[in-house]
Structure formats: C-alpha cells, structure tokens
Scaffold this active site. Structure first.
Site, short mmCIF file in Angstrom:
data_model
loop_
_atom_site.label_atom_id
_atom_site.label_comp_id
_atom_site.label_asym_id
_atom_site.label_seq_id
_atom_site.Cartn_x
_atom_site.Cartn_y
_atom_site.Cartn_z
N ASP A 276 5.25 -7.80 13.10
CA ASP A 276 5.44 -9.23 13.35
C ASP A 276 4.47 -9.64 14.45
O ASP A 276 4.75 -9.47 15.64
CB ASP A 276 6.88 -9.52 13.76
N SER B 83 0.83 -1.20 0.00
CA SER B 83 0.00 0.00 0.00
C SER B 83 0.86 1.24 0.00
O SER B 83 2.03 1.22 0.39
CB SER B 83 -0.92 0.01 1.23
N ASP C 110 4.45 -16.07 15.48
CA ASP C 110 5.71 -16.81 15.60
C ASP C 110 5.44 -18.30 15.48
O ASP C 110 4.38 -18.79 15.87
CB ASP C 110 6.40 -16.53 16.94
#
Length: 701
Positions: A264, A192, A267
């Site tokens: 993030d 974007s 995991d």
C-alpha cells in the site's frame, strides 16, 4: 549497419550433413565473424525468436542499441506511450486520450520527470541520452516502418523516458487511475508467480529461479525480452516496452524476479473545503493552484484548447471534488528518482552482498524480490517504499483517510531493515503469487505479528496454496519438473469443493444436475485445451456468491487447507443446474472442451487456450474477456516466463507469450504464441556461438 548472411548459409546446408562437418563449418564461421567485428563496434544479434542480443563496446553504446532494438520491435507502441507520458496524447490523437492527459498532468508526471532527469548522476544521464538517441536514429533511418500517426512524438527526449517510467511505476502500478477516480475502463489485472529453489530442494543440487509476471497483453504492460552485454554486465531478461534497463533478469552469478506485492503505497485523503482552501490542524490552508492548457485534436485536424486547474494540498494533488469536499492523493517515491540506475546495478551485481547493497537504496517503490544465485542462496524481500503510519491496519489504510489532521499524514518511509525478508529458509524454497509475505514458505519464517499491521494483510488465496503444494510435495525438483509445474492448470478450488458438490448434485439435483455431477467426476480438474468439465466448473464458480459460500472460512491456523466445504449445498446445486443448462444451450454439450471456449489470439492466429483465472487456484494464469460467438479471448495473464538453473554454465528457458514484437512484419510471426499454446518454452541463447547458430539478423553500429 550491415546484414550478416549466416541464416542464408544454414538454409543451404543439407540436413543429412554429418554433425562433424556442421561443427567445423560453425567453428570456422564464428572465428571469421569474431575477427570481422572490431572491438570498437556495437552490434545487435537478433535470434530466431526475435530476441535482440546487444553487445555494446561500452555502456552508452549498449543503451543506444537497446533504444534502436525497442523501436524495431515496438516502435509504434513506444512512441504512443511516450506521447501519453508527456500529457499531450489528446493533442496528438484526439479526445479519447483526454482523461489520460488529465491524469498525467494532475499527478505532475512531465514536470517531475524533467527534474528526475537532471538529478541523475552524469554517467547514467548519458546512458539515458544514448537510449533516446538510439530511438531517434532508428526513426530517422526507418521512418517508412513507423506509423505516420505516431511520428508527431519525434524526436524523443530522455525526459520522455523518465516520464514513461514514472507513469508506469508510480501512477499505474503503485496507484492505478481506476482505484482513485475511475479513469480506466477496467481494473488493472496485474499479478505474477515467483519461485526460488535452494540446492537442498533441487534435484541437480543447483539453485533455480522461476520468473513469471502476469500482466495485460497490450499497451504499457507488454514485456520485451533481451540480452544486454557491455563492460561490467552480461544480463538476460525482460523489461516493459519503453524502459531502458532490464527489470527482471539474470547473469552468470545471480538472478531475480518481481511479483506485485500486497503493498500500500498510496492514500486518498478527504479534505473539508473552507473558503478558497481546506481545513488542516484547525486552520484553513490555501491550495497551491495552477492552470494548465490542454490541447485536443478534433476530427477535422484542428486543435481545441481546454483549461485544467491543478490544485495541490499538503497531501498531494486534488483528484476529485464534490459535495464541498476534495480528495487528495498521496503516493510514495516521488522524491526517489534512482529506479533505473538501481535496476541497472542489480543486473551488474555478482553476489548476494552486492545485490542487497543495491536493494538498500530503496528506489523501487514496490514489488516483491525473489532471488537465487550460483552459490545457492535464495531470498524473498517484501520490497518497497512503505510509509511509517501512526496507527491503523491494512484495511484502514485502504479506505478514505481523514485529511484534516497531520496525525494521518505520513512523511517517512520504513528503512530496508524493517521490511519482511528471509534468506535461505530451512524448507529450501520460496514462493510468491501476490500473496502477503507471511506465506512465502512453510514452516512460516516471516511472522506477521512481528510487523506493523498496516504492512500487509493476512490471507492466502487458492493460487498461493497451489503454488505451495507443488513446491512442498516434491522433495527434489528438477529443471524439467519446474517447467511442468509452471504450466500446471490444475484448479485448487476444484480439489477443495468437488467432494462436496458432486454428492450434493446427486442428492438434490434434477436430471441436468446429476449429469453435471457425472461430468465433474470424470473431469481431470485441469484447464487444459482438451479438459472436459472445466468450462462448467469455472462458470459455476463465477455465478456463486462466495462471501458466505464456504462452510469453513480461511484460517491463519490452517492457511493451506482453508477455506473449505459448501455452507449451503442445496443452493450450490441450484446454481450448478442453472449454469449447466446455459452451457448445454450455448455450446451444445455439458462437457465442451476448455479450448473450444477459451482462446488465445494474436493477429490472425487463433488457438485453443490452456490456463485460467488465478482465483480458481490455477498456477498457469490467463484472464479472458468475452469475444464473439460466446467465446472468450485471453487479454492478460502469463506474459513472460523464465526458468533458470544456476549450473555451470547457467541453463535457462524462456517465453514471451504474445511474441517479442508488435510492429508489423516482425521476426516472430506468431512463433512464441504457438509455443505458448503447447506449454513450451524456447531455449535461452547467451553465448555468442549459440546466438550465431540461430541468427535471424545482425546489425553493426
């Protein structure tokens, strides 16, 4: 429901009728229509671009109409997506959906969606009920317009809406199956551009906003453009098909866009198996296991049952087992069910204080927020649910994490105050093109050293550098200039390297190398449809090994001008000659126009493209896949664009690249794709008089 006759009236009006007479007719017509619509009615006004303008007598009615509208525009797609979110797509449509169902059920999407629906506050839960009711009502009344194959999903339940949202956000955007276990055929092409310009940097003295997500042009990534007006809300924007609220929007006072941030939120933990469980903190723990039944439709129409064993550790579901090890997935946000209401309340906010109060709920698991408002405030927020991690940097947490100790098991999220954020920078502008927050404006205002090293990586790619260059080099940007910048196809990488490549080709190259140098020197360094040299350069870039190709690597000390230079000009020329020979053989000329090779297609419409891969430093992003006859077809990239100026009244232009409907015989008819190929946007009509003057259809409930 009744269909209005406005469009027929206007077709009969002569083009030579005096503007005054036209104005009088419009005034009389609008007046008669206003009195004709009872305050107890809800209506959808469809404009000539296929955009629904929903006017609800109350919020429930607006949600009902939005469900109806999405079915009219994307019914087949919406029902297929909801079927997948149930984890029953293989039962409905066959084995090709089996991997999808396994992913959905292993990650617990349907069960969690039912819980999320139940914990919504009663008022908002009634809105979800209304949205589902609108979907079902359309299907009941227009079953002949829906593909028989997807009708098996009906009736839609509000839990399906929550499941679809959950699948899209948490298990496609936050974590994509390809990143974990290789379920999808290709990696997610999600990106974007977002800009916010303050009055000090605006030619008009008004704040401006650019919204420009880049997503695949298919499946659950399709944008849907709409206006929703009801008591307490009048917002225009877009959302992904099947989502019942606007995800990117503006109103008379403020607006925001999202970019996919370097976030993030997941995991993968490597577990050591022991007995019937796994080792954790020196002990053996049992998995929480359950066996589910998967039904798979066979070619003869019968159903075959398969078992799916779902195991969960303290980290999350086990997504892979091999070599006496198991890999468990942990994802943020599974305990935060308020995403939809947060987006709804963002669109209802009237100022920055109200808007941030909503943001502080932190229900949205990821996405940068770029914001602007009528009072002239602009903001960049690295939004998301960011785990509080014990140690390690961004790179460490991108790898496989040891799962045998609680030291690596995060359980808490950073509060709002910890997130990278800047309001009203001195520069007067903010940008994000999926780069880390440290490069949102210059001089830099958000310092990476002030945050944990796992928050975001440190880099600035060529598209970001191009974005910053356009903003920084123009002291006063006008509305029209922002539209022109949005459509820029100039390649920052070409500006960086041609001063090395061209002389090297003339020094080391044979005949074809020198001819290639001449083509590149004459090229306008853009990827417009008629740009000659862009194909040669882009294919050369694709064949180069860039790990060691630059003589000067990227540096935090010079983030906007590095990397630079060719480390091995002779090798670069050899690659150029090989590419040039292939281009000449395949297309008959070294200077084949970009649009002859790269195309945009929807249905029967096939047009020359402009724009290209963001890795080339192009702001106008298009991602292509090979097509027939050695051509390439756009499959992702620029998908929705909105350019907004917070003047009085608000001024806006927009475009949904592939059109606002996927159902056969839709209103759009390829109109928006043709505008896309011409670098045009359509006017945004928000006032009733404007909408009625460009009316395609009117539905009253």
């Amino acid at each position: 429901m009744r269909i209005d006759f406005l469009s027929r009236v206007y077709k009969r009006v002569s083009r030579r009728v005096l503007p005054l007479i036209l104005a009088l007719i419009l005034i009389l017509f609008v007046g008669s229509q206003t009195t004709a619509v009872s305050a107890k009615s809800t209506e959808i006004l469809w404009d000539t671009y296929g955009v629904p303008h929903i006017h609800g007598k109350d919020n429930r009615s607006a949600f009902y109409a939005f469900g109806w509208a999405q079915m009219q525009s994307h019914g087949d797609l919406l029902l297929r997506l909801y079927g997948q979110a149930r984890g029953r797509a293989a039962e409905y449509w066959g084995e090709e959906y089996l991997d999808s169902d396994r992913w959905v059920l292993t990650t617990g999407i349907p069960e969690r969606a039912r819980t999320w629906y139940k914990v919504q506050n009663p008022t908002f839960r009634s809105y979800l009920d209304a949205f589902a009711a609108g979907i079902n009502a359309y299907a009941s009344q227009h079953g002949n317009l829906i593909n028989d194959e997807v009708e098996v999903v009906l009736p839609v339940k509000p839990e399906d809406v929550m499941a679809h949202l959950h699948r899209v956000l948490h298990f496609t955007f936050v974590v994509n199956p390809e990143q974990v276990i290789g379920l999808s055929q290709q990696k997610l092409q999600a990106g974007s551009n977002g800009w916010a310009i303050a009055p000090s940097h605006s030619a008009s003295g008004n704040a401006m906003l650019l919204a420009n997500p880049h997503l695949p042009w298919s499946d659950l990534f399709l944008w849907y453009e709409a206006q929703i007006t009801a008591p307490g809300i009048d917002a225009y924007g877009a959302t992904l098909v099947g989502i019942p609220v606007l995800a990117i929007a503006f109103n008379d006072n403020l607006g925001w866009t999202h970019t996919v941030n370097t976030h993030d939120g997941w995991d993968v933990y490597e577990l050591t198996l022991a007995g019937n469980g796994y080792r954790f903190d020196g002990k053996v723990r049992d998995f929480l296991s359950k066996t589910l039944s998967l039904k798979v439709k066979q070619k003869n129409g019968s159903l075959q049952e398969q078992s799916l064993v779902v195991k969960n550790s303290v980290h999350g579901p086990v997504v892979l087992e091999k070599d006496n090890k198991a890999f468990a997935l942990r994802v943020v946000g599974l305990d935060r069910p308020g995403v939809l209401q947060q987006w709804w309340d963002m669109a209802r906010s009237r100022n920055l204080n109200e808007f941030e109060k909503v943001l502080k709920r932190l229900q949205l698991p990821m996405f940068t927020v770029i914001y602007a408002d009528r009072k002239g405030h602009i903001m960049h927020l690295f939004n998301g649910q960011v785990p509080v991690r014990s140690n390690g940097d961004f790179t460490y947490w991108e790898g496989i994490i040891p799962g045998n100790t609680s030291k690596t098991l995060w359980t808490k999220m950073h509060p709002y105050r910890d997130l990278p954020r800047i309001v009203d920078p001195k520069s007067g502008w903010l940008q994000n093109t999926n780069d880390p927050p440290w490069t949102t404006t210059f001089p830099a205002t958000i310092k990476a050293n002030n945050y944990p090293p796992y928050i975001a990586p440190r880099f600035m790619d060529f598209r970001s550098q191009r974005s910053v260059r356009m903003l920084d080099e123009d002291e006063k940007i006008s509305f029209d200039e922002m539209i022109a910048y949005k459509h820029s196809t100039r390649m920052e990488l070409a500006d960086r390297l041609l001063d090395d490549l061209i002389p090297a080709a003339r020094k080391y190259g044979q005949d074809i190398g020198r001819r290639a140098a001449n083509i590149l020197e004459a090229w306008d360094r853009q990827a417009n449809a008629d740009s000659r040299g862009a194909v040669l350069f882009a294919l050369w870039v694709e064949k180069m090994d860039w790990d060691q190709a630059f003589s000067k690597p990227w540096s935090e000390n010079s983030p906007r001008t590095t990397p630079d230079g060719l480390a091995n000009p002779k090798s670069a020329v050899a690659t150029l000659e090989a590419v040039a020979a292939q281009v000449e053989k395949t297309y008959g000329a070294l200077d084949v126009p970009w649009g002859d090779v790269f195309r945009v297609r929807v249905g029967d419409i096939d047009l020359p493209a402009n724009g290209g891969d963001g890795d080339l430093g192009i702001f106008r992003v298009l991602n292509f896949a090979p097509s027939e006859n050695d051509r390439f077809q756009a499959v992702a990239g620029d998908s929705y664009v909105a350019v907004i100026e917070f003047s009085n009244p608000v001024r806006a232009m927009a475009l949904t690249s592939y059109g606002n409907a996927s159902q056969p015989n839709s209103f759009d008819g390829g109109k928006q794709l043709q505008m896309f190929a011409k670098k045009q946007l359509h006017p945004v009509w928000r006032q009733r008089q404007e909408i009625l003057a460009h009316l395609q259809e009117r539905q009253v409930f």
